[in-house]
Design an enzyme around this catalytic site. Structure first.
Site, PDB file in Angstrom:
ATOM      1  N   ARG A 102      48.736  35.746  39.571  1.00  0.00           N
ATOM      2  CA  ARG A 102      47.301  36.087  39.593  1.00  0.00           C
ATOM      3  C   ARG A 102      46.984  36.507  41.018  1.00  0.00           C
ATOM      4  O   ARG A 102      47.134  35.714  41.962  1.00  0.00           O
ATOM      5  CB  ARG A 102      46.455  34.875  39.184  1.00  0.00           C
ATOM      6  N   HIS A 129      43.477  42.164  32.936  1.00  0.00           N
ATOM      7  CA  HIS A 129      43.710  40.778  32.510  1.00  0.00           C
ATOM      8  C   HIS A 129      44.341  40.813  31.108  1.00  0.00           C
ATOM      9  O   HIS A 129      43.731  40.397  30.125  1.00  0.00           O
ATOM     10  CB  HIS A 129      42.371  40.019  32.507  1.00  0.00           C
ATOM     11  N   GLN A 132      44.541  37.713  28.639  1.00  0.00           N
ATOM     12  CA  GLN A 132      43.263  37.336  28.029  1.00  0.00           C
ATOM     13  C   GLN A 132      42.971  38.202  26.810  1.00  0.00           C
ATOM     14  O   GLN A 132      42.544  37.711  25.765  1.00  0.00           O
ATOM     15  CB  GLN A 132      42.136  37.475  29.067  1.00  0.00           C
ATOM     16  N   ASP A 218      31.371  39.344  30.389  1.00  0.00           N
ATOM     17  CA  ASP A 218      32.106  38.596  31.415  1.00  0.00           C
ATOM     18  C   ASP A 218      31.137  38.365  32.575  1.00  0.00           C
ATOM     19  O   ASP A 218      30.043  38.950  32.611  1.00  0.00           O
ATOM     20  CB  ASP A 218      33.326  39.443  31.845  1.00  0.00           C
ATOM     21  N   CYS A 258      35.644  35.531  28.157  1.00  0.00           N
ATOM     22  CA  CYS A 258      36.930  34.976  28.609  1.00  0.00           C
ATOM     23  C   CYS A 258      36.781  33.638  29.314  1.00  0.00           C
ATOM     24  O   CYS A 258      37.737  32.886  29.426  1.00  0.00           O
ATOM     25  CB  CYS A 258      37.637  35.990  29.506  1.00  0.00           C
ATOM     26  N   ARG A 286      44.960  31.225  24.371  1.00  0.00           N
ATOM     27  CA  ARG A 286      45.758  31.616  25.546  1.00  0.00           C
ATOM     28  C   ARG A 286      47.102  30.902  25.491  1.00  0.00           C
ATOM     29  O   ARG A 286      48.149  31.484  25.772  1.00  0.00           O
ATOM     30  CB  ARG A 286      45.018  31.243  26.853  1.00  0.00           C
TER      31      ARG A 286
HETATM   32  N1  NVA Z   1      36.468  39.185  35.533  1.00  0.00           N
HETATM   33  C1  NVA Z   1      36.686  37.799  35.887  1.00  0.00           C
HETATM   34  C2  NVA Z   1      37.552  37.138  34.872  1.00  0.00           C
HETATM   35  C3  NVA Z   1      37.841  35.683  35.130  1.00  0.00           C
HETATM   36  C4  NVA Z   1      38.789  35.070  34.154  1.00  0.00           C
HETATM   37  C5  NVA Z   1      37.315  37.736  37.275  1.00  0.00           C
HETATM   38  O1  NVA Z   1      38.180  38.574  37.577  1.00  0.00           O
HETATM   39  O2  NVA Z   1      36.935  36.867  38.057  1.00  0.00           O
HETATM   40  N1   CP Z   2      39.822  33.289  31.402  1.00  0.00           N
HETATM   41  C1   CP Z   2      40.602  32.904  32.428  1.00  0.00           C
HETATM   42  O1   CP Z   2      41.551  33.586  32.819  1.00  0.00           O
HETATM   43  O2   CP Z   2      40.251  31.701  32.929  1.00  0.00           O
HETATM   44  P1   CP Z   2      40.768  31.040  34.305  1.00  0.00           P
HETATM   45  O3   CP Z   2      40.196  31.863  35.424  1.00  0.00           O
HETATM   46  O4   CP Z   2      40.221  29.649  34.264  1.00  0.00           O
HETATM   47  O5   CP Z   2      42.267  31.068  34.322  1.00  0.00           O
END
Ligand code: NVA
Ligand code: CP
Length: 303
Positions: A102, A129, A132, A218, A258, A286
């Site tokens: 990540r 992502h 997800q 989101d 998500c 997930r």
């Molecule tokens: N769009 C959000 C998703 C978090 C799971 C982010 O990138 O922070």
């Molecule tokens: N939806 C998702 O990826 O959640 P986290 O940021 O908690 O991993």
């Protein structure tokens, strides 16, 4: 060797297999049946951003399949002290069987993958992502059957989730209605899609929701964009999924997010905590889809 860096790294046929396999893996999990297909395999998880779901689902998933995990963050590894990503990839991939990352820019995970001896999975980047959306589509199928030919309404930021929905729509044959505030539009070249055929842009989020089979949104401010938080709160004020938007969608439309969510910002509590919401299934799934994905990347098709 296959990496999973974007949704378009797999074909419609691969997804059909993965959804079937996820369903089997989930059934076994629910009946406390062992599913030890990754005994002695090790997953390295590298987090440069915070996480709850991604960490728990990958870590629990790997242990439940008989494997183990190594958890690294920027702060507690040499990644935070400027060791080149290429060197990190060469070293880490000599010691483990699989890597989940990540991070920020997609180019960073691509550079890692280029120098990795083992498959690399995108656990979220600024651009995408895919894990997800894999879980979201599996959740849709569980509740309503095939997503092909259906309409997904995206209300909010033209972010990593929006880009990945667009990629998925091209591969799995559904339509996305996108409504974002001006200045936060999706960018077809960043989303990495071939044409504009599978999506339609609406200025008004209500219109995007009209007749939709699934409404999804989101956070207004994704990780890495925190400095824009106050400006975004003003720009996104009309992009809050409320009961009226859900009424514009089909009567049996689902709501997805998500998570993590901010009730009263991108979604009203009555929607996310209401009867059309499937956000807890989405989160749980997930675990199941990523188990199927890790198995697929390491062992190919089974059964
Ligand atoms: N769009 C959000 C998703 C978090 C799971 C982010 O990138 O922070
Ligand atoms: N939806 C998702 O990826 O959640 P986290 O940021 O908690 O991993």
């Amino acid at each position: 060797m296959k990496h999973y860096l974007q949704f378009c790294d797999l074909s419609a046929d691969d997804y059909a297999y993965l959804f079937e396999r996820s369903s089997l893996i989930k059934k076994k999990f629910k009946s406390y049946e062992k599913h030890h297909t990754l005994v002695d395999r090790t997953l390295a998880m590298i987090f440069e951003k915070a996480s709850t779901r991604t960490r728990v689902s990958f870590e629990a998933g790997m242990y439940q399949m008989g494997g183990s995990v190594v958890h690294l963050t920027t702060g507690d590894s040499q990644l935070g002290r400027s060791e080149p990503i290429e060197d990190s990839a060469k070293v880490i991939s000599r010691m483990v069987d699989l890597v989940m990352i990540r991070t920020y820019e997609q180019t960073k995970i691509e550079r890692f993958a280029e120098h990795s001896r083992v498959p690399v999975i995108n656990g979220l980047t600024n651009e995408f992502h895919p894990c997800q959306i894999l879980a979201d589509i599996f959740t849709y199928i569980e509740h309503r059957g095939s997503i092909a030919g259906k309409t997904v309404a995206w209300v909010g930021d033209g972010n990593n989730m929006a880009n990945t929905w667009l990629q998925a729509s091209e591969i799995l044959g559904f339509k996305v209605h996108v409504s974002t505030p001006g200045g936060y539009e999706v960018d077809q070249s960043i989303a990495g899609i071939r044409s504009a055929e599978s999506y339609q842009v609406f200025d008004d989020p209500m219109q995007a929701c009209a007749g939709a089979d699934l409404v999804t949104t989101d956070v207004w401010t994704s990780m890495g964009f925190e400095a824009e938080n106050e400006t975004r709160k003003v720009a996104f004020v009309d992009w809050c999924v409320d009961a009226e938007m859900m009424r514009a969608a089909k009567p049996d439309a689902l709501f997805m997010h998500c998570l993590p969510a901010h009730r009263g910002e991108e979604v009203q509590a009555e929607v996310i905590d209401g009867p059309q919401s499937v956000v807890w299934d989405e989160a749980e799934n997930r675990l199941h889809v990523q188990k199927a994905l890790m198995e697929f990347l390491l062992l190919g098709r089974l059964g």
